[in-house]
Design a protein around this motif. Sequence first.
Motif, PDB file in Angstrom:
ATOM      1  N   TYR A   1     -72.195  20.938-101.989  1.00 42.87           N
ATOM      2  CA  TYR A   1     -72.773  20.945-100.647  1.00 42.87           C
ATOM      3  C   TYR A   1     -73.732  22.116-100.455  1.00 42.87           C
ATOM      4  CZ  TYR A   1     -69.073  17.585 -99.884  1.00 42.87           C
ATOM      5  OH  TYR A   1     -68.241  16.495 -99.986  1.00 42.87           O
ATOM      6  N   SER A   2     -74.201  22.699-101.533  1.00 45.44           N
ATOM      7  CA  SER A   2     -75.184  23.794-101.432  1.00 45.44           C
ATOM      8  C   SER A   2     -76.398  23.415-100.587  1.00 45.44           C
ATOM      9  CB  SER A   2     -75.629  24.245-102.819  1.00 45.44           C
ATOM     10  OG  SER A   2     -74.562  24.807-103.517  1.00 45.44           O
ATOM     11  N   PRO A   3     -76.922  22.183-100.751  1.00 48.87           N
ATOM     12  CA  PRO A   3     -78.066  21.816 -99.902  1.00 48.87           C
ATOM     13  C   PRO A   3     -77.735  21.838 -98.405  1.00 48.87           C
ATOM     14  CG  PRO A   3     -77.894  20.313-101.749  1.00 48.87           C
ATOM     15  CD  PRO A   3     -76.643  21.157-101.746  1.00 48.87           C
ATOM     16  N   LEU A   4     -76.484  21.544 -98.057  1.00 48.05           N
ATOM     17  CA  LEU A   4     -76.074  21.575 -96.652  1.00 48.05           C
ATOM     18  C   LEU A   4     -76.303  22.948 -96.053  1.00 48.05           C
ATOM     19  CD1 LEU A   4     -74.640  20.572 -94.081  1.00 48.05           C
ATOM     20  CD2 LEU A   4     -72.470  21.170 -95.203  1.00 48.05           C
ATOM     21  N   TRP A   5     -75.874  23.989 -96.755  1.00 50.88           N
ATOM     22  CA  TRP A   5     -75.981  25.340 -96.215  1.00 50.88           C
ATOM     23  C   TRP A   5     -77.441  25.767 -96.105  1.00 50.88           C
ATOM     24  CZ3 TRP A   5     -71.660  25.367 -94.101  1.00 50.88           C
ATOM     25  CH2 TRP A   5     -70.545  24.834 -94.728  1.00 50.88           C
ATOM     26  N   ARG A   6     -78.277  25.348 -97.051  1.00 59.96           N
ATOM     27  CA  ARG A   6     -79.718  25.654 -96.957  1.00 59.96           C
ATOM     28  C   ARG A   6     -80.346  24.919 -95.774  1.00 59.96           C
ATOM     29  NH1 ARG A   6     -79.252  25.148-102.663  1.00 59.96           N
ATOM     30  NH2 ARG A   6     -80.015  23.002-102.573  1.00 59.96           N
ATOM     31  N   THR A   7     -79.982  23.646 -95.619  1.00 63.98           N
ATOM     32  CA  THR A   7     -80.531  22.857 -94.514  1.00 63.98           C
ATOM     33  C   THR A   7     -80.076  23.423 -93.178  1.00 63.98           C
ATOM     34  OG1 THR A   7     -80.595  20.881 -95.906  1.00 63.98           O
ATOM     35  CG2 THR A   7     -80.676  20.537 -93.523  1.00 63.98           C
ATOM     36  N   MET A   8     -78.810  23.807 -93.085  1.00 65.53           N
ATOM     37  CA  MET A   8     -78.318  24.410 -91.846  1.00 65.53           C
ATOM     38  C   MET A   8     -79.081  25.688 -91.536  1.00 65.53           C
ATOM     39  SD  MET A   8     -74.181  23.759 -92.045  1.00 65.53           S
ATOM     40  CE  MET A   8     -73.862  24.937 -90.734  1.00 65.53           C
ATOM     41  N   LYS A   9     -79.310  26.504 -92.528  1.00 65.24           N
ATOM     42  CA  LYS A   9     -80.045  27.759 -92.314  1.00 65.24           C
ATOM     43  C   LYS A   9     -81.464  27.460 -91.849  1.00 65.24           C
ATOM     44  CE  LYS A   9     -81.309  32.068 -94.517  1.00 65.24           C
ATOM     45  NZ  LYS A   9     -81.273  32.873 -95.734  1.00 65.24           N
ATOM     46  N   ASP A  10     -82.120  26.500 -92.498  1.00 62.67           N
ATOM     47  CA  ASP A  10     -83.491  26.120 -92.111  1.00 62.67           C
ATOM     48  C   ASP A  10     -83.557  25.607 -90.677  1.00 62.67           C
ATOM     49  OD1 ASP A  10     -84.312  26.794 -94.665  1.00 62.67           O
ATOM     50  OD2 ASP A  10     -84.475  24.702 -95.357  1.00 62.67           O
ATOM     51  N   ARG A  11     -82.512  24.878 -90.253  1.00 58.44           N
ATOM     52  CA  ARG A  11     -82.490  24.278 -88.914  1.00 58.44           C
ATOM     53  C   ARG A  11     -81.830  25.201 -87.881  1.00 58.44           C
ATOM     54  NH1 ARG A  11     -84.195  20.852 -92.275  1.00 58.44           N
ATOM     55  NH2 ARG A  11     -84.290  18.604 -91.982  1.00 58.44           N
TER      56      ARG A  11
ATOM     57  N   ASN B   1     -61.107  22.941 -90.205  1.00 58.16           N
ATOM     58  CA  ASN B   1     -60.653  22.468 -91.500  1.00 58.16           C
ATOM     59  C   ASN B   1     -61.775  21.710 -92.234  1.00 58.16           C
ATOM     60  OD1 ASN B   1     -58.663  21.973 -93.549  1.00 58.16           O
ATOM     61  ND2 ASN B   1     -58.566  19.874 -92.797  1.00 58.16           N
ATOM     62  N   THR B   2     -62.526  20.900 -91.527  1.00 54.26           N
ATOM     63  CA  THR B   2     -63.637  20.168 -92.148  1.00 54.26           C
ATOM     64  C   THR B   2     -64.680  21.136 -92.684  1.00 54.26           C
ATOM     65  OG1 THR B   2     -63.303  18.220 -90.756  1.00 54.26           O
ATOM     66  CG2 THR B   2     -65.495  18.499 -91.719  1.00 54.26           C
ATOM     67  N   VAL B   3     -65.019  22.135 -91.916  1.00 49.84           N
ATOM     68  CA  VAL B   3     -66.010  23.126 -92.360  1.00 49.84           C
ATOM     69  C   VAL B   3     -65.488  23.880 -93.582  1.00 49.84           C
ATOM     70  CG1 VAL B   3     -67.259  25.209 -91.702  1.00 49.84           C
ATOM     71  CG2 VAL B   3     -67.069  23.301 -90.088  1.00 49.84           C
TER      72      VAL B   3
ATOM     73  N   LEU C   1     -65.835  21.696 -96.609  1.00 46.73           N
ATOM     74  CA  LEU C   1     -67.228  21.643 -97.069  1.00 46.73           C
ATOM     75  C   LEU C   1     -67.586  22.912 -97.841  1.00 46.73           C
ATOM     76  CD1 LEU C   1     -68.916  20.139 -93.890  1.00 46.73           C
ATOM     77  CD2 LEU C   1     -68.562  18.998 -96.089  1.00 46.73           C
ATOM     78  N   ARG C   2     -67.120  24.035 -97.355  1.00 45.99           N
ATOM     79  CA  ARG C   2     -67.391  25.309 -98.047  1.00 45.99           C
ATOM     80  C   ARG C   2     -66.839  25.306 -99.469  1.00 45.99           C
ATOM     81  NH1 ARG C   2     -65.880  29.256 -93.203  1.00 45.99           N
ATOM     82  NH2 ARG C   2     -67.934  29.439 -92.275  1.00 45.99           N
ATOM     83  N   HIS C   3     -65.756  24.566 -99.681  1.00 46.30           N
ATOM     84  CA  HIS C   3     -65.110  24.527-100.990  1.00 46.30           C
ATOM     85  C   HIS C   3     -65.437  23.255-101.772  1.00 46.30           C
ATOM     86  CE1 HIS C   3     -62.712  27.618 -98.872  1.00 46.30           C
ATOM     87  NE2 HIS C   3     -62.782  28.193-100.057  1.00 46.30           N
TER      88      HIS C   3
ATOM     89  N   ILE D   1     -76.132  17.109 -99.756  1.00 48.12           N
ATOM     90  CA  ILE D   1     -75.233  16.956-100.901  1.00 48.12           C
ATOM     91  C   ILE D   1     -76.045  16.739-102.173  1.00 48.12           C
ATOM     92  CG2 ILE D   1     -74.971  14.468-100.640  1.00 48.12           C
ATOM     93  CD1 ILE D   1     -71.987  14.839-101.272  1.00 48.12           C
ATOM     94  N   GLU D   2     -75.524  17.247-103.278  1.00 48.33           N
ATOM     95  CA  GLU D   2     -76.165  16.990-104.562  1.00 48.33           C
ATOM     96  C   GLU D   2     -75.100  16.714-105.610  1.00 48.33           C
ATOM     97  OE1 GLU D   2     -78.398  20.294-106.219  1.00 48.33           O
ATOM     98  OE2 GLU D   2     -76.898  21.713-105.524  1.00 48.33           O
ATOM     99  N   PHE D   3     -75.464  15.927-106.598  1.00 48.19           N
ATOM    100  CA  PHE D   3     -74.564  15.596-107.679  1.00 48.19           C
ATOM    101  C   PHE D   3     -74.875  16.485-108.870  1.00 48.19           C
ATOM    102  CE2 PHE D   3     -73.676  13.221-111.584  1.00 48.19           C
ATOM    103  CZ  PHE D   3     -72.311  13.063-111.430  1.00 48.19           C
ATOM    104  N   LEU D   4     -73.862  17.149-109.388  1.00 47.10           N
ATOM    105  CA  LEU D   4     -73.994  17.985-110.572  1.00 47.10           C
ATOM    106  C   LEU D   4     -73.133  17.376-111.668  1.00 47.10           C
ATOM    107  CD1 LEU D   4     -73.513  21.458-108.848  1.00 47.10           C
ATOM    108  CD2 LEU D   4     -75.673  20.351-109.440  1.00 47.10           C
TER     109      LEU D   4
END
Length: 70
Positions: free
Chosen positions: A4-14, A30-32, A35-37, A61-64
């Motif tokens: 969920y790394s893209p989530l945190w970047r998108t949140m920061k951008d927005r 709990n949901t947050v 997501l962090r983990h 979200i990204e697939f690794l």
Amino acid sequence: MLSYSPLWRTMKDRKVTTYTLIYKEGFSANTVTRLRHNKHMNTDTMERLCRILDCTPNDIIEFLPDEEEK
């Protein structure tokens, strides 16, 4: 593995914080934390995040691939 790394970047951008998600958008703490983990997220959560952040799933979200698959 999903990240969920893209989530945190998108949140920061927005300029959307975890405080906003929990106290203004009704996400549970709990949901947050999950997501962090990089834990499971259901499609309802993904849809809500996309609406709040005005983005697509690729922005949260990204697939690794596993090392074994490479």
